[in-house]
Motif scaffolding. Structure first.
Motif, PDB file in Angstrom:
ATOM      1  N   GLY A  45       0.793  -1.224   0.000  1.00 52.67           N
ATOM      2  CA  GLY A  45       0.000   0.000   0.000  1.00 52.67           C
ATOM      3  C   GLY A  45       0.825   1.274   0.000  1.00 52.67           C
ATOM      4  O   GLY A  45       1.907   1.336  -0.572  1.00 52.67           O
ATOM      5  N   ASP A  46       0.319   2.293   0.694  1.00 50.01           N
ATOM      6  CA  ASP A  46       0.919   3.625   0.669  1.00 50.01           C
ATOM      7  C   ASP A  46       0.447   4.366   1.914  1.00 50.01           C
ATOM      8  O   ASP A  46      -0.722   4.280   2.295  1.00 50.01           O
ATOM      9  N   TYR A  47       1.339   5.088   2.568  1.00 50.15           N
ATOM     10  CA  TYR A  47       0.980   5.762   3.824  1.00 50.15           C
ATOM     11  C   TYR A  47      -0.131   6.795   3.634  1.00 50.15           C
ATOM     12  O   TYR A  47      -1.043   6.900   4.448  1.00 50.15           O
ATOM     13  N   PHE A  48      -0.052   7.567   2.560  1.00 50.07           N
ATOM     14  CA  PHE A  48      -1.100   8.564   2.311  1.00 50.07           C
ATOM     15  C   PHE A  48      -2.435   7.871   2.032  1.00 50.07           C
ATOM     16  O   PHE A  48      -3.460   8.199   2.644  1.00 50.07           O
ATOM     17  N   ALA A  49      -2.419   6.910   1.116  1.00 47.07           N
ATOM     18  CA  ALA A  49      -3.663   6.206   0.778  1.00 47.07           C
ATOM     19  C   ALA A  49      -4.239   5.499   1.994  1.00 47.07           C
ATOM     20  O   ALA A  49      -5.457   5.443   2.179  1.00 47.07           O
ATOM     21  N   ASP A  50      -3.368   4.965   2.844  1.00 51.64           N
ATOM     22  CA  ASP A  50      -3.814   4.238   4.025  1.00 51.64           C
ATOM     23  C   ASP A  50      -4.591   5.147   4.976  1.00 51.64           C
ATOM     24  O   ASP A  50      -5.513   4.695   5.670  1.00 51.64           O
ATOM     25  N   SER A  51      -4.260   6.431   4.976  1.00 52.58           N
ATOM     26  CA  SER A  51      -4.937   7.371   5.878  1.00 52.58           C
ATOM     27  C   SER A  51      -6.382   7.616   5.466  1.00 52.58           C
ATOM     28  O   SER A  51      -7.151   8.225   6.212  1.00 52.58           O
ATOM     29  N   LEU A  52      -6.772   7.123   4.283  1.00 50.41           N
ATOM     30  CA  LEU A  52      -8.121   7.362   3.757  1.00 50.41           C
ATOM     31  C   LEU A  52      -9.016   6.133   3.834  1.00 50.41           C
ATOM     32  O   LEU A  52     -10.186   6.190   3.468  1.00 50.41           O
ATOM     33  N   THR A  53      -8.487   4.990   4.318  1.00 41.95           N
ATOM     34  CA  THR A  53      -9.204   3.718   4.201  1.00 41.95           C
ATOM     35  C   THR A  53     -10.211   3.449   5.318  1.00 41.95           C
ATOM     36  O   THR A  53     -10.966   2.487   5.235  1.00 41.95           O
ATOM     37  N   GLU A  54     -10.220   4.279   6.337  1.00 41.39           N
ATOM     38  CA  GLU A  54     -11.059   3.979   7.504  1.00 41.39           C
ATOM     39  C   GLU A  54     -12.541   3.886   7.163  1.00 41.39           C
ATOM     40  O   GLU A  54     -13.244   2.979   7.627  1.00 41.39           O
ATOM     41  N   ASN A  55     -13.042   4.816   6.339  1.00 41.32           N
ATOM     42  CA  ASN A  55     -14.470   4.812   5.995  1.00 41.32           C
ATOM     43  C   ASN A  55     -14.714   4.840   4.492  1.00 41.32           C
ATOM     44  O   ASN A  55     -15.798   5.214   4.036  1.00 41.32           O
ATOM     45  N   ASN A  56     -13.709   4.444   3.723  1.00 40.71           N
ATOM     46  CA  ASN A  56     -13.819   4.517   2.265  1.00 40.71           C
ATOM     47  C   ASN A  56     -13.178   3.300   1.602  1.00 40.71           C
ATOM     48  O   ASN A  56     -12.312   2.651   2.182  1.00 40.71           O
ATOM     49  N   THR A  57     -13.604   3.025   0.389  1.00 43.64           N
ATOM     50  CA  THR A  57     -12.919   2.037  -0.437  1.00 43.64           C
ATOM     51  C   THR A  57     -11.895   2.791  -1.271  1.00 43.64           C
ATOM     52  O   THR A  57     -12.258   3.642  -2.086  1.00 43.64           O
ATOM     53  N   VAL A  58     -10.631   2.526  -1.036  1.00 46.36           N
ATOM     54  CA  VAL A  58      -9.564   3.268  -1.710  1.00 46.36           C
ATOM     55  C   VAL A  58      -8.948   2.425  -2.820  1.00 46.36           C
ATOM     56  O   VAL A  58      -8.591   1.254  -2.610  1.00 46.36           O
ATOM     57  N   TYR A  59      -8.840   3.033  -3.997  1.00 46.90           N
ATOM     58  CA  TYR A  59      -8.210   2.404  -5.159  1.00 46.90           C
ATOM     59  C   TYR A  59      -6.870   3.093  -5.410  1.00 46.90           C
ATOM     60  O   TYR A  59      -6.825   4.263  -5.772  1.00 46.90           O
ATOM     61  N   LEU A  60      -5.803   2.363  -5.186  1.00 46.65           N
ATOM     62  CA  LEU A  60      -4.440   2.882  -5.339  1.00 46.65           C
ATOM     63  C   LEU A  60      -3.904   2.409  -6.687  1.00 46.65           C
ATOM     64  O   LEU A  60      -3.721   1.210  -6.904  1.00 46.65           O
ATOM     65  N   VAL A  61      -3.663   3.349  -7.598  1.00 50.17           N
ATOM     66  CA  VAL A  61      -3.420   3.020  -9.004  1.00 50.17           C
ATOM     67  C   VAL A  61      -1.950   3.138  -9.392  1.00 50.17           C
ATOM     68  O   VAL A  61      -1.308   4.171  -9.150  1.00 50.17           O
ATOM     69  N   ASN A  62      -1.426   2.081 -10.008  1.00 53.96           N
ATOM     70  CA  ASN A  62      -0.143   2.166 -10.690  1.00 53.96           C
ATOM     71  C   ASN A  62      -0.402   2.662 -12.115  1.00 53.96           C
ATOM     72  O   ASN A  62      -1.090   1.993 -12.894  1.00 53.96           O
ATOM     73  N   LEU A  63       0.115   3.817 -12.446  1.00 54.70           N
ATOM     74  CA  LEU A  63      -0.048   4.359 -13.790  1.00 54.70           C
ATOM     75  C   LEU A  63       0.830   3.600 -14.782  1.00 54.70           C
ATOM     76  O   LEU A  63       1.596   2.710 -14.396  1.00 54.70           O
ATOM     77  N   LYS A  64       0.740   3.922 -16.043  1.00 55.99           N
ATOM     78  CA  LYS A  64       1.523   3.221 -17.068  1.00 55.99           C
ATOM     79  C   LYS A  64       3.021   3.294 -16.766  1.00 55.99           C
ATOM     80  O   LYS A  64       3.522   4.316 -16.296  1.00 55.99           O
ATOM     81  N   GLN A  65       3.691   2.208 -17.023  1.00 58.08           N
ATOM     82  CA  GLN A  65       5.132   2.093 -16.822  1.00 58.08           C
ATOM     83  C   GLN A  65       5.483   2.015 -15.326  1.00 58.08           C
ATOM     84  O   GLN A  65       6.630   2.227 -14.935  1.00 58.08           O
TER      85      GLN A  65
END
Length: 284
Positions: free
Chosen positions: A40-60
């Protein structure tokens, strides 16, 4: 720690590796040149408490599709890729949250596709080239730590670094952007790790030199939350103040004991601000 679920999202623009965690309203998170994985990711993890978070790897990045043309590595193309992912997932709208260069992508997303966004969260970012616009920025030649930061960035692009070397150089690079550098081990204690996509980083360095969308910020019609550490050396506070002045439905919150990572440096307050904002602004 709980690992993120790995998915491959197939779109007409390519296949994208996406990591999913949490339950609730959808939030999309990405970064211009980070390669995420199941930790995961520390920033994205801070949003997961009440949301479904989609962490995206962009092209390349990671196992997402490679870029056939150089322009596919641009921030503009990234926005179109995120739109394709949103449609493939079946969401009419979602929130986009971006930290640093992820926030720059978010700003472009808001300018061109506000109708696809329930809200926009921009953290430690800018709507114009920041490297040579302010001597308060660590990427400005006049900044005290400019030379060392450049050395670390170039070193981290190397593929021959041992894991311990990469960890040591990455730690030093991050410490330059902390209000309390000595608290690094406390902040980054969850075993979350990611790499840097050298092709994307190299493209961004060129793209950033001509980046300025300040005149288009008035086109962002979605609710926008702008967050900044008062002592941010990567994207100084002045850039967040500017965005807040130019985006119609925006609000700015400043973290007084943070540098570039308020979601770690003032973790509880950060999560409280995000939670309150989403409750007040999003209704499905």
């Amino acid at each position: 720690m709980t690992y993120w679920e790995t998915k491959t999202i197939h779109t007409a623009r390519g296949n994208f590796e996406v990591f999913v965690k949490g339950e609730g309203n959808p939030i999309c998170v990405t970064h211009h040149y980070s390669e995420f994985n199941h930790t995961g990711d520390y920033f994205a993890d801070s949003l997961t408490e009440n949301n479904t978070v989609y962490l995206v790897n962009l092209k390349q990045a990671g196992n997402s599709s490679k870029a056939d043309e150089a322009h596919e590595l641009s921030m503009f193309d990234a926005v179109y890729d995120l739109e394709a992912i949103r449609e493939a997932l079946g969401y009419a709208k979602w929130t986009f949250a971006g930290h640093s260069t992820g926030g720059m992508i978010g700003i472009i997303y808001g300018i061109h596709f506000s109708t696809s966004l329930t809200s926009l969260i921009i953290v430690g970012s800018a709507a114009r080239k920041y490297a040579n616009s302010s001597s308060e920025c660590i990427y400005h030649p006049d900044h005290l730590h400019f030379e060392r930061m450049q050395q670390l960035i170039e070193t981290l692009k190397r593929s021959d670094l041992s894991p311990s070397e990469r960890e040591r150089f990455s730690k030093e690079r991050t410490q330059l952007s902390l209000f309390h550098p000595d608290k690094y081990d406390e902040y980054f204690s969850l075993g979350i790790h990611k790499k840097m996509s050298a092709p994307r980083m190299n493209f961004f360095i060129r793209e950033e030199m001509i980046f300025d969308v300040t005149r288009e910020l008035e086109k962002i019609s979605t609710n926008t939350l702008i967050l900044s550490g008062r002592y941010d050396v990567q994207c100084p506070l002045s850039f967040s103040v500017e965005m807040n002045e130019l985006i119609p439905k925006s609000q700015l919150f400043v973290f007084n004991e943070s540098n570039h990572y308020p979601f770690l440096e003032e973790k509880s307050l950060f999560r409280q601000v995000i939670s309150t904002y989403l409750k007040e602004t999003i209704s499905y």
